[in-house]
Design a protein around this motif. Structure first.
Motif, PDB file in Angstrom:
ATOM      1  N   GLU A  56       0.827  -1.214   0.000  1.00 41.21           N
ATOM      2  CA  GLU A  56       0.000   0.000   0.000  1.00 41.21           C
ATOM      3  C   GLU A  56       0.857   1.259   0.000  1.00 41.21           C
ATOM      4  O   GLU A  56       0.589   2.213  -0.711  1.00 41.21           O
ATOM      5  CB  GLU A  56      -0.925   0.015   1.218  1.00 41.21           C
ATOM      6  N   ARG A  57       1.906   1.248   0.812  1.00 39.23           N
ATOM      7  CA  ARG A  57       2.782   2.424   0.889  1.00 39.23           C
ATOM      8  C   ARG A  57       3.505   2.661  -0.430  1.00 39.23           C
ATOM      9  O   ARG A  57       3.644   3.801  -0.876  1.00 39.23           O
ATOM     10  CB  ARG A  57       3.780   2.265   2.033  1.00 39.23           C
ATOM     11  N   MET A  58       3.957   1.591  -1.066  1.00 36.80           N
ATOM     12  CA  MET A  58       4.626   1.749  -2.360  1.00 36.80           C
ATOM     13  C   MET A  58       3.641   2.255  -3.406  1.00 36.80           C
ATOM     14  O   MET A  58       3.993   3.079  -4.254  1.00 36.80           O
ATOM     15  CB  MET A  58       5.248   0.425  -2.820  1.00 36.80           C
ATOM     16  N   ALA A  59       2.391   1.783  -3.354  1.00 32.34           N
ATOM     17  CA  ALA A  59       1.369   2.256  -4.290  1.00 32.34           C
ATOM     18  C   ALA A  59       1.128   3.755  -4.092  1.00 32.34           C
ATOM     19  O   ALA A  59       1.012   4.508  -5.070  1.00 32.34           O
ATOM     20  CB  ALA A  59       0.073   1.468  -4.105  1.00 32.34           C
ATOM     21  N   LEU A  60       1.096   4.197  -2.842  1.00 32.65           N
ATOM     22  CA  LEU A  60       0.912   5.624  -2.571  1.00 32.65           C
ATOM     23  C   LEU A  60       2.137   6.435  -2.989  1.00 32.65           C
ATOM     24  O   LEU A  60       2.022   7.518  -3.544  1.00 32.65           O
ATOM     25  CB  LEU A  60       0.629   5.853  -1.090  1.00 32.65           C
ATOM     26  N   HIS A  61       3.305   5.893  -2.712  1.00 34.43           N
ATOM     27  CA  HIS A  61       4.558   6.607  -2.971  1.00 34.43           C
ATOM     28  C   HIS A  61       4.884   6.655  -4.464  1.00 34.43           C
ATOM     29  O   HIS A  61       5.277   7.693  -4.984  1.00 34.43           O
ATOM     30  CB  HIS A  61       5.692   5.943  -2.186  1.00 34.43           C
ATOM     31  N   TRP A  62       4.764   5.518  -5.156  1.00 36.86           N
ATOM     32  CA  TRP A  62       5.142   5.427  -6.570  1.00 36.86           C
ATOM     33  C   TRP A  62       3.944   5.313  -7.502  1.00 36.86           C
ATOM     34  O   TRP A  62       4.111   5.185  -8.706  1.00 36.86           O
ATOM     35  CB  TRP A  62       6.048   4.220  -6.791  1.00 36.86           C
ATOM     36  N   GLY A  63       2.744   5.341  -6.955  1.00 39.72           N
ATOM     37  CA  GLY A  63       1.545   5.141  -7.761  1.00 39.72           C
ATOM     38  C   GLY A  63       1.469   6.101  -8.935  1.00 39.72           C
ATOM     39  O   GLY A  63       1.754   7.281  -8.813  1.00 39.72           O
ATOM     40  N   GLY A  64       1.100   5.568 -10.090  1.00 44.97           N
ATOM     41  CA  GLY A  64       0.951   6.359 -11.298  1.00 44.97           C
ATOM     42  C   GLY A  64       2.228   6.537 -12.093  1.00 44.97           C
ATOM     43  O   GLY A  64       2.192   7.019 -13.220  1.00 44.97           O
ATOM     44  N   GLN A  65       3.353   6.142 -11.536  1.00 47.06           N
ATOM     45  CA  GLN A  65       4.619   6.271 -12.258  1.00 47.06           C
ATOM     46  C   GLN A  65       4.861   5.029 -13.106  1.00 47.06           C
ATOM     47  O   GLN A  65       4.482   3.924 -12.737  1.00 47.06           O
ATOM     48  CB  GLN A  65       5.775   6.452 -11.277  1.00 47.06           C
ATOM     49  N   ASN A  66       5.503   5.233 -14.220  1.00 50.91           N
ATOM     50  CA  ASN A  66       5.889   4.129 -15.072  1.00 50.91           C
ATOM     51  C   ASN A  66       7.294   3.711 -14.647  1.00 50.91           C
ATOM     52  O   ASN A  66       8.254   4.432 -14.889  1.00 50.91           O
ATOM     53  CB  ASN A  66       5.878   4.566 -16.539  1.00 50.91           C
ATOM     54  N   LEU A  67       7.399   2.585 -13.954  1.00 53.21           N
ATOM     55  CA  LEU A  67       8.670   2.171 -13.364  1.00 53.21           C
ATOM     56  C   LEU A  67       9.287   0.991 -14.102  1.00 53.21           C
ATOM     57  O   LEU A  67       8.582   0.112 -14.575  1.00 53.21           O
ATOM     58  CB  LEU A  67       8.470   1.754 -11.900  1.00 53.21           C
ATOM     59  N   TYR A  68      10.601   1.014 -14.152  1.00 54.10           N
ATOM     60  CA  TYR A  68      11.368  -0.142 -14.603  1.00 54.10           C
ATOM     61  C   TYR A  68      12.025  -0.701 -13.358  1.00 54.10           C
ATOM     62  O   TYR A  68      12.684   0.030 -12.621  1.00 54.10           O
ATOM     63  CB  TYR A  68      12.431   0.277 -15.619  1.00 54.10           C
ATOM     64  N   PHE A  69      11.820  -1.975 -13.095  1.00 59.08           N
ATOM     65  CA  PHE A  69      12.412  -2.582 -11.907  1.00 59.08           C
ATOM     66  C   PHE A  69      13.637  -3.371 -12.347  1.00 59.08           C
ATOM     67  O   PHE A  69      13.510  -4.374 -13.042  1.00 59.08           O
ATOM     68  CB  PHE A  69      11.391  -3.498 -11.217  1.00 59.08           C
ATOM     69  N   PRO A  70      14.834  -2.938 -11.956  1.00 64.76           N
ATOM     70  CA  PRO A  70      16.060  -3.613 -12.402  1.00 64.76           C
ATOM     71  C   PRO A  70      16.186  -5.012 -11.807  1.00 64.76           C
ATOM     72  O   PRO A  70      15.569  -5.334 -10.789  1.00 64.76           O
ATOM     73  CB  PRO A  70      17.176  -2.699 -11.896  1.00 64.76           C
ATOM     74  N   MET A  71      16.993  -5.831 -12.467  1.00 64.30           N
ATOM     75  CA  MET A  71      17.204  -7.214 -12.036  1.00 64.30           C
ATOM     76  C   MET A  71      18.070  -7.306 -10.776  1.00 64.30           C
ATOM     77  O   MET A  71      18.123  -8.340 -10.148  1.00 64.30           O
ATOM     78  CB  MET A  71      17.864  -8.028 -13.155  1.00 64.30           C
ATOM     79  N   GLY A  72      18.767  -6.251 -10.419  1.00 65.74           N
ATOM     80  CA  GLY A  72      19.572  -6.254  -9.203  1.00 65.74           C
ATOM     81  C   GLY A  72      20.945  -6.886  -9.366  1.00 65.74           C
ATOM     82  O   GLY A  72      21.596  -7.214  -8.392  1.00 65.74           O
ATOM     83  N   LYS A  73      21.385  -7.054 -10.602  1.00 67.67           N
ATOM     84  CA  LYS A  73      22.683  -7.684 -10.837  1.00 67.67           C
ATOM     85  C   LYS A  73      23.823  -6.876 -10.243  1.00 67.67           C
ATOM     86  O   LYS A  73      24.748  -7.433  -9.669  1.00 67.67           O
ATOM     87  CB  LYS A  73      22.904  -7.906 -12.330  1.00 67.67           C
ATOM     88  N   ALA A  74      23.744  -5.553 -10.346  1.00 64.59           N
ATOM     89  CA  ALA A  74      24.813  -4.709  -9.800  1.00 64.59           C
ATOM     90  C   ALA A  74      24.907  -4.864  -8.291  1.00 64.59           C
ATOM     91  O   ALA A  74      25.997  -4.923  -7.733  1.00 64.59           O
ATOM     92  CB  ALA A  74      24.585  -3.250 -10.174  1.00 64.59           C
ATOM     93  N   LEU A  75      23.768  -4.950  -7.615  1.00 65.21           N
ATOM     94  CA  LEU A  75      23.763  -5.135  -6.162  1.00 65.21           C
ATOM     95  C   LEU A  75      24.383  -6.469  -5.792  1.00 65.21           C
ATOM     96  O   LEU A  75      25.192  -6.556  -4.877  1.00 65.21           O
ATOM     97  CB  LEU A  75      22.337  -5.044  -5.624  1.00 65.21           C
ATOM     98  N   LYS A  76      24.011  -7.528  -6.522  1.00 64.42           N
ATOM     99  CA  LYS A  76      24.581  -8.845  -6.240  1.00 64.42           C
ATOM    100  C   LYS A  76      26.077  -8.845  -6.481  1.00 64.42           C
ATOM    101  O   LYS A  76      26.837  -9.403  -5.702  1.00 64.42           O
ATOM    102  CB  LYS A  76      23.902  -9.906  -7.111  1.00 64.42           C
ATOM    103  N   LEU A  77      26.506  -8.219  -7.580  1.00 62.08           N
ATOM    104  CA  LEU A  77      27.935  -8.147  -7.862  1.00 62.08           C
ATOM    105  C   LEU A  77      28.652  -7.353  -6.788  1.00 62.08           C
ATOM    106  O   LEU A  77      29.723  -7.720  -6.348  1.00 62.08           O
ATOM    107  CB  LEU A  77      28.170  -7.513  -9.236  1.00 62.08           C
ATOM    108  N   SER A  78      28.032  -6.285  -6.343  1.00 64.55           N
ATOM    109  CA  SER A  78      28.651  -5.477  -5.309  1.00 64.55           C
ATOM    110  C   SER A  78      28.836  -6.285  -4.023  1.00 64.55           C
ATOM    111  O   SER A  78      29.887  -6.234  -3.406  1.00 64.55           O
ATOM    112  CB  SER A  78      27.794  -4.240  -5.038  1.00 64.55           C
ATOM    113  N   ARG A  79      27.823  -7.034  -3.631  1.00 63.11           N
ATOM    114  CA  ARG A  79      27.938  -7.878  -2.438  1.00 63.11           C
ATOM    115  C   ARG A  79      29.041  -8.909  -2.625  1.00 63.11           C
ATOM    116  O   ARG A  79      29.852  -9.127  -1.740  1.00 63.11           O
ATOM    117  CB  ARG A  79      26.623  -8.605  -2.169  1.00 63.11           C
TER     118      ARG A  79
END
Length: 123
Positions: free
Chosen positions: A46-69
């Motif tokens: 619900e909070r994400m819907a309120l915060h980002w609602g109506g935006q056209n978002l691309y959700f990254p695969m997170g490869k950079a985060l995994k590589l960083s870890r």
């Protein structure tokens, strides 16, 4: 009776999946009770819907985060002589381990230096 559009159904599925994923991670990683985790998951969705609602978002695969870890783990385990061991352990080439150690070391140096300069700004 009004029927939901395909997009509305996909939106609902996305928020429902987000709530379920959050709940699953809370149960798995934080040993939160299932009912409490489900409630928190719904609140997060619900909070994400309120915060980002109506935006056209691309959700990254997170490869950079995994590589960083992974890179930070390699650097943490590096003892100055175990490049080959780390390459085998992480399934990387020896040259790649050298590059990771060098890059993370440089990042650490820059981070420390910026702290030194930030401390001087208070004077």
């Amino acid at each position: 009776m009004k029927t939901k559009s395909k997009q509305q159904k996909r939106n609902l599925e996305l928020l429902t999946d987000l709530a379920q994923q959050v709940a699953h991670m809370l149960v798995e990683l934080a040993t939160v009770r299932q009912d409490v985790a489900a409630m928190i998951g719904e609140e997060v969705a619900e909070r994400m819907a309120l915060h980002w609602g109506g935006q056209n978002l691309y959700f990254p695969m997170g490869k950079a985060l995994k590589l960083s870890r992974r890179d930070r783990q390699i650097y943490a385990e590096f003892n100055g002589e175990n490049h080959s061991e780390l390459a085998r352990k992480f399934g990387l080439s020896l040259q790649w381990v050298y590059a990771i150690v060098k890059a993370v070391r440089q990042e650490e140096i820059e981070r420390r230096q910026s702290k030194l300069f930030d401390a001087g700004d208070d004077v």
